[in-house]
Design a protein around this motif. Structure first.
Motif, short mmCIF file in Angstrom:
data_model
loop_
_atom_site.label_atom_id
_atom_site.label_comp_id
_atom_site.label_asym_id
_atom_site.label_seq_id
_atom_site.Cartn_x
_atom_site.Cartn_y
_atom_site.Cartn_z
N LYS A 150 5.67 -4.66 3.22
CA LYS A 150 4.71 -3.96 2.38
C LYS A 150 3.89 -3.01 3.24
O LYS A 150 3.69 -3.24 4.43
CB LYS A 150 3.81 -4.96 1.68
N GLU A 184 -0.43 0.59 -2.64
CA GLU A 184 0.37 -0.36 -1.88
C GLU A 184 1.82 -0.27 -2.35
O GLU A 184 2.09 -0.20 -3.56
CB GLU A 184 -0.16 -1.78 -2.06
N VAL A 185 2.74 -0.27 -1.38
CA VAL A 185 4.16 -0.12 -1.69
C VAL A 185 4.96 -1.20 -1.00
O VAL A 185 4.48 -1.85 -0.06
CB VAL A 185 4.69 1.27 -1.24
N GLU A 186 6.19 -1.38 -1.47
CA GLU A 186 7.12 -2.31 -0.84
C GLU A 186 8.41 -1.57 -0.55
O GLU A 186 8.89 -0.77 -1.35
CB GLU A 186 7.41 -3.51 -1.75
N VAL A 215 10.78 3.30 -1.12
CA VAL A 215 9.68 2.41 -1.49
C VAL A 215 9.41 2.48 -2.98
O VAL A 215 9.77 3.45 -3.65
CB VAL A 215 8.39 2.76 -0.69
N GLU A 238 3.97 -1.60 -5.24
CA GLU A 238 4.07 -3.05 -5.14
C GLU A 238 3.93 -3.73 -6.50
O GLU A 238 4.55 -4.75 -6.76
CB GLU A 238 3.00 -3.57 -4.18
N SER A 239 3.14 -3.18 -7.40
CA SER A 239 2.93 -3.80 -8.72
C SER A 239 4.22 -3.89 -9.53
O SER A 239 4.38 -4.77 -10.36
CB SER A 239 1.87 -3.04 -9.50
N ASN A 245 7.19 -4.72 -8.34
CA ASN A 245 7.97 -5.88 -7.88
C ASN A 245 7.32 -7.21 -8.22
O ASN A 245 7.93 -8.23 -8.05
CB ASN A 245 8.20 -5.79 -6.38
N ASP A 246 6.07 -7.23 -8.62
CA ASP A 246 5.38 -8.51 -8.90
C ASP A 246 5.86 -9.16 -10.16
O ASP A 246 6.44 -8.64 -11.02
CB ASP A 246 3.86 -8.29 -8.97
#
Length: 130
Positions: free
Chosen positions: A75, A110-112, A123, A126-127, A129-130
């Motif tokens: 992340k 925020e990224v993954e 990328v 992040e939200s 992938n949750d």
């Protein structure tokens, strides 16, 4: 109890061997050739060896830098706008070139990492992938 890292053991042994070599050279080998070494020089060399040994200990204890082969799943935070054109993402203390297959990602999001092609990361926010 925490397991002792073999690299730390090697660094400590190498440092002690340096000190032992210095003592052997000054006390046993050099006098055989008629060379006397002042005490202040022996102390200075011992301090230098101790410093280099302690520095080796610090370096060995550090976490290895991330390589480009193990970025998927990490992340980070978008530094610039990331879209179809490359942007920058910060992972740990390093900035990486990144793209996204979806909508543009704004700085600060925020990224993954979900993929990579050489040194360019793919990328997603992040939200997602949750």
């Amino acid at each position: 109890m925490r397991k002792l890292n073999p690299r730390i053991v090697v660094a400590i042994i190498a440092s002690l061997l340096d000190e032992l070599l210095l003592v052997v050279a000054v006390v046993w080998i050099l006098p055989k050739f008629g060379i006397t070494v002042p005490v202040w020089l022996v102390i200075l060399l011992a301090v230098m060896f101790l410093f280099s040994g302690s520095w080796a200990f610090v370096v060995v204890k550090r976490k290895p830098n991330l390589g480009f082969e193990n970025q998927i799943g990490l992340k980070g935070i978008a530094v610039t706008v990331i879209g179809k054109k490359k942007g920058l993402v910060r992972i740990g203390r390093q900035n990486w070139a990144a793209r996204t297959d979806g909508r543009d990602i704004e700085p600060g999001i925020e990224v993954e990492v979900v993929g990579q092609n050489a040194l360019i990361l793919t990328v997603v926010p992040e939200s997602i992938n949750d």
